[in-house]
Design a protein around this motif. Sequence first.
Motif, PDB file in Angstrom:
ATOM      1  N   LYS A  78       1.077  -1.155   0.145  1.00 40.44           N
ATOM      2  CA  LYS A  78      -0.033  -0.210  -0.173  1.00 40.44           C
ATOM      3  C   LYS A  78       1.072   0.908   0.061  1.00 40.44           C
ATOM      4  O   LYS A  78       1.292   1.553   0.525  1.00 40.44           O
ATOM      5  CB  LYS A  78      -0.985   0.016   1.184  1.00 40.44           C
ATOM      6  CG  LYS A  78      -1.972  -0.936   1.354  1.00 40.44           C
ATOM      7  CD  LYS A  78      -2.800  -1.651   2.592  1.00 40.44           C
ATOM      8  CE  LYS A  78      -4.405  -1.923   2.518  1.00 40.44           C
ATOM      9  NZ  LYS A  78      -4.288  -2.081   3.780  1.00 40.44           N
ATOM     10  N   ILE A  79       0.765   2.351  -1.044  1.00 41.92           N
ATOM     11  CA  ILE A  79       1.484   3.058  -1.179  1.00 41.92           C
ATOM     12  C   ILE A  79       0.095   4.802  -1.254  1.00 41.92           C
ATOM     13  O   ILE A  79      -0.291   4.535  -1.877  1.00 41.92           O
ATOM     14  CB  ILE A  79       2.335   3.223  -2.105  1.00 41.92           C
ATOM     15  CG1 ILE A  79       3.160   2.119  -2.006  1.00 41.92           C
ATOM     16  CG2 ILE A  79       3.280   4.496  -2.633  1.00 41.92           C
ATOM     17  CD1 ILE A  79       4.002   1.879  -3.531  1.00 41.92           C
ATOM     18  N   LYS A  80       0.569   5.766  -0.792  1.00 38.80           N
ATOM     19  CA  LYS A  80      -0.235   6.891  -0.510  1.00 38.80           C
ATOM     20  C   LYS A  80       0.810   8.370  -0.397  1.00 38.80           C
ATOM     21  O   LYS A  80       1.776   8.439   0.386  1.00 38.80           O
ATOM     22  CB  LYS A  80      -0.645   6.685   0.426  1.00 38.80           C
ATOM     23  CG  LYS A  80      -1.396   7.964   1.014  1.00 38.80           C
ATOM     24  CD  LYS A  80      -3.137   8.191   1.564  1.00 38.80           C
ATOM     25  CE  LYS A  80      -4.615   8.721   1.630  1.00 38.80           C
ATOM     26  NZ  LYS A  80      -4.924   8.861   3.116  1.00 38.80           N
ATOM     27  N   ASP A  81       0.962   8.971  -1.053  1.00 36.71           N
ATOM     28  CA  ASP A  81       1.316   9.952  -1.254  1.00 36.71           C
ATOM     29  C   ASP A  81       3.449   9.865  -0.752  1.00 36.71           C
ATOM     30  O   ASP A  81       3.569  10.589  -0.199  1.00 36.71           O
ATOM     31  CB  ASP A  81       1.135  10.989   0.193  1.00 36.71           C
ATOM     32  CG  ASP A  81      -0.589  11.154   0.046  1.00 36.71           C
ATOM     33  OD1 ASP A  81      -0.543  11.489  -0.903  1.00 36.71           O
ATOM     34  OD2 ASP A  81      -0.778  10.666   1.420  1.00 36.71           O
ATOM     35  N   SER A  82       3.004   9.165  -1.692  1.00 34.83           N
ATOM     36  CA  SER A  82       5.318   8.846  -1.991  1.00 34.83           C
ATOM     37  C   SER A  82       5.268   8.714  -3.535  1.00 34.83           C
ATOM     38  O   SER A  82       4.899   9.178  -4.386  1.00 34.83           O
ATOM     39  CB  SER A  82       5.298   7.037  -1.463  1.00 34.83           C
ATOM     40  OG  SER A  82       4.775   7.062  -0.238  1.00 34.83           O
ATOM     41  N   GLU A  86      10.870   3.176  -8.477  1.00 34.58           N
ATOM     42  CA  GLU A  86      10.951   1.432  -9.380  1.00 34.58           C
ATOM     43  C   GLU A  86       9.893   0.868  -8.817  1.00 34.58           C
ATOM     44  O   GLU A  86      10.926   0.496  -7.438  1.00 34.58           O
ATOM     45  CB  GLU A  86      12.183   0.607  -9.985  1.00 34.58           C
ATOM     46  CG  GLU A  86      11.622  -0.197 -10.767  1.00 34.58           C
ATOM     47  CD  GLU A  86      11.792   0.056 -11.967  1.00 34.58           C
ATOM     48  OE1 GLU A  86      11.924  -0.545 -13.718  1.00 34.58           O
ATOM     49  OE2 GLU A  86      12.382   1.697 -12.412  1.00 34.58           O
ATOM     50  N   LEU A  87       9.144  -0.062  -8.853  1.00 34.90           N
ATOM     51  CA  LEU A  87       8.197  -0.279  -8.399  1.00 34.90           C
ATOM     52  C   LEU A  87       7.807  -2.193  -8.664  1.00 34.90           C
ATOM     53  O   LEU A  87       7.092  -1.873  -9.503  1.00 34.90           O
ATOM     54  CB  LEU A  87       7.056   0.144  -7.952  1.00 34.90           C
ATOM     55  CG  LEU A  87       6.011  -0.221  -6.695  1.00 34.90           C
ATOM     56  CD1 LEU A  87       6.485  -0.348  -5.385  1.00 34.90           C
ATOM     57  CD2 LEU A  87       4.612   0.595  -6.827  1.00 34.90           C
ATOM     58  N   ASN A  88       7.923  -2.660  -7.740  1.00 33.60           N
ATOM     59  CA  ASN A  88       8.041  -3.999  -8.654  1.00 33.60           C
ATOM     60  C   ASN A  88       7.816  -4.391  -6.561  1.00 33.60           C
ATOM     61  O   ASN A  88       7.602  -5.155  -6.178  1.00 33.60           O
ATOM     62  CB  ASN A  88       9.681  -4.573  -8.168  1.00 33.60           C
ATOM     63  CG  ASN A  88       9.517  -4.456  -9.286  1.00 33.60           C
ATOM     64  OD1 ASN A  88       9.673  -4.607 -10.658  1.00 33.60           O
ATOM     65  ND2 ASN A  88      11.385  -3.778  -9.320  1.00 33.60           N
ATOM     66  N   VAL A  89       6.171  -5.364  -7.041  1.00 35.33           N
ATOM     67  CA  VAL A  89       5.877  -6.237  -6.159  1.00 35.33           C
ATOM     68  C   VAL A  89       5.297  -7.382  -7.061  1.00 35.33           C
ATOM     69  O   VAL A  89       4.119  -7.362  -7.227  1.00 35.33           O
ATOM     70  CB  VAL A  89       4.130  -4.675  -5.499  1.00 35.33           C
ATOM     71  CG1 VAL A  89       3.314  -5.787  -4.770  1.00 35.33           C
ATOM     72  CG2 VAL A  89       4.712  -3.843  -4.922  1.00 35.33           C
ATOM     73  N   SER A  90       5.478  -8.022  -5.410  1.00 38.54           N
ATOM     74  CA  SER A  90       4.607  -9.618  -5.806  1.00 38.54           C
ATOM     75  C   SER A  90       3.227 -10.420  -4.741  1.00 38.54           C
ATOM     76  O   SER A  90       3.754 -10.811  -3.604  1.00 38.54           O
ATOM     77  CB  SER A  90       5.936 -10.608  -5.971  1.00 38.54           C
ATOM     78  OG  SER A  90       7.727 -10.672  -5.856  1.00 38.54           O
ATOM     79  N   GLY A  91       2.316  -9.405  -5.397  1.00 40.52           N
ATOM     80  CA  GLY A  91       1.004  -9.263  -4.552  1.00 40.52           C
ATOM     81  C   GLY A  91       0.532  -7.896  -5.083  1.00 40.52           C
ATOM     82  O   GLY A  91       0.757  -7.968  -5.852  1.00 40.52           O
ATOM     83  N   SER A  92      -0.597  -7.474  -3.984  1.00 36.74           N
ATOM     84  CA  SER A  92      -1.496  -7.122  -4.616  1.00 36.74           C
ATOM     85  C   SER A  92      -1.227  -6.199  -4.284  1.00 36.74           C
ATOM     86  O   SER A  92      -0.188  -5.297  -3.680  1.00 36.74           O
ATOM     87  CB  SER A  92      -2.740  -7.392  -3.934  1.00 36.74           C
ATOM     88  OG  SER A  92      -2.936  -7.012  -2.449  1.00 36.74           O
ATOM     89  N   LEU A  93      -1.373  -4.234  -5.239  1.00 40.09           N
ATOM     90  CA  LEU A  93      -1.175  -3.422  -4.713  1.00 40.09           C
ATOM     91  C   LEU A  93      -2.157  -2.515  -5.198  1.00 40.09           C
ATOM     92  O   LEU A  93      -2.907  -2.708  -5.617  1.00 40.09           O
ATOM     93  CB  LEU A  93       0.367  -3.284  -5.904  1.00 40.09           C
ATOM     94  CG  LEU A  93       0.107  -1.398  -6.371  1.00 40.09           C
ATOM     95  CD1 LEU A  93       1.394  -1.003  -5.200  1.00 40.09           C
ATOM     96  CD2 LEU A  93       1.007  -1.382  -7.461  1.00 40.09           C
ATOM     97  N   ARG A  94      -1.961  -1.223  -4.009  1.00 41.17           N
ATOM     98  CA  ARG A  94      -3.030  -0.073  -3.586  1.00 41.17           C
ATOM     99  C   ARG A  94      -1.960   1.040  -4.051  1.00 41.17           C
ATOM    100  O   ARG A  94      -1.403   0.696  -2.584  1.00 41.17           O
ATOM    101  CB  ARG A  94      -3.716  -0.489  -2.448  1.00 41.17           C
ATOM    102  CG  ARG A  94      -4.737   0.491  -2.438  1.00 41.17           C
ATOM    103  CD  ARG A  94      -6.069   0.175  -1.452  1.00 41.17           C
ATOM    104  NE  ARG A  94      -7.038   0.997  -1.488  1.00 41.17           N
ATOM    105  CZ  ARG A  94      -8.126   0.930  -0.486  1.00 41.17           C
ATOM    106  NH1 ARG A  94      -7.824   0.370   0.113  1.00 41.17           N
ATOM    107  NH2 ARG A  94      -8.944   2.067  -0.486  1.00 41.17           N
ATOM    108  N   ALA A  95      -2.282   1.504  -4.503  1.00 35.77           N
ATOM    109  CA  ALA A  95      -1.420   3.249  -5.077  1.00 35.77           C
ATOM    110  C   ALA A  95      -2.326   4.300  -4.539  1.00 35.77           C
ATOM    111  O   ALA A  95      -3.351   4.383  -5.511  1.00 35.77           O
ATOM    112  CB  ALA A  95      -0.280   3.128  -5.354  1.00 35.77           C
ATOM    113  N   GLU A  96      -2.066   5.701  -3.809  1.00 32.68           N
ATOM    114  CA  GLU A  96      -3.153   6.853  -3.979  1.00 32.68           C
ATOM    115  C   GLU A  96      -2.293   7.891  -3.913  1.00 32.68           C
ATOM    116  O   GLU A  96      -1.284   8.331  -3.266  1.00 32.68           O
ATOM    117  CB  GLU A  96      -4.115   6.681  -3.039  1.00 32.68           C
ATOM    118  CG  GLU A  96      -5.293   7.743  -2.774  1.00 32.68           C
ATOM    119  CD  GLU A  96      -5.834   7.358  -1.894  1.00 32.68           C
ATOM    120  OE1 GLU A  96      -6.902   8.855  -1.734  1.00 32.68           O
ATOM    121  OE2 GLU A  96      -5.548   6.803  -1.060  1.00 32.68           O
TER     122      GLU A  96
END
Length: 246
Positions: A78-82, A86-96
Amino acid sequence: MAKIPLMIVFCLAMHVVQAKEQIFSGATALEDITLEAIKVNGSFKGKNITIKKRANISGSCTCKKSKIGTLNSSGSCKIKDSDIKELNVSGSLRAENSKVEGNCTASGAVEFENMKVYGKTTVSGACKIKSSTLQDFEYSGRKAEIKDTTLASIHVKKLSERGIQTLELKGKTVVQGDVTFDDVDGLLEMDHEADIQGDIIKAGRIVTKDEIEKEKKNKSNDDDDDDDKKPYDFFKSVKKWFKELF
């Protein structure tokens, strides 16, 4: 000048590199700190942090108001206000309300809102994207719902198992290039204001919002007609039964 043995130089160099990477074990939370690089063997929460080079997380990850070079997470993220390079996620991703300067990859379901990705976005799972700006977007999942978003192109990759893949372009979504389906069974649904400026390649079926509403209305009318016929069919069956009985 005396020569320093190569082995000693190598060991010193390794020591310097390792000293720059902070290693944490277990659930870790960091706040208001700047580090060169981190490795977390467990879940991670970061708030108002700066990781100059990389963050390798062996677990779930939550980042808020942070700046990170390369973020690798082997769990949900989960990412917010960031800002991430480079972004690599082995799973679900929620970004805002965030930005990825390079490529963004996720091997699970994705939810974006007010996101900017300046590299390629690759997703293996269901997608919900809203009010964002993406470059080349590639996904392999059952359904992608994109609303009020600008994209350079969309590539729907074929799944290994059979089934229809649905791409929904809602609101004022604009695709500046092509929309490509690897599978001819792909279903493309578009709102009135959605726009594809390039070509649509191999889409098995293109449906507008008007057609969707029309199909729903026709189905509803058919169901009503069936309900009207039920009493008639019942009395018809009773009449036939009496006739056979007597």
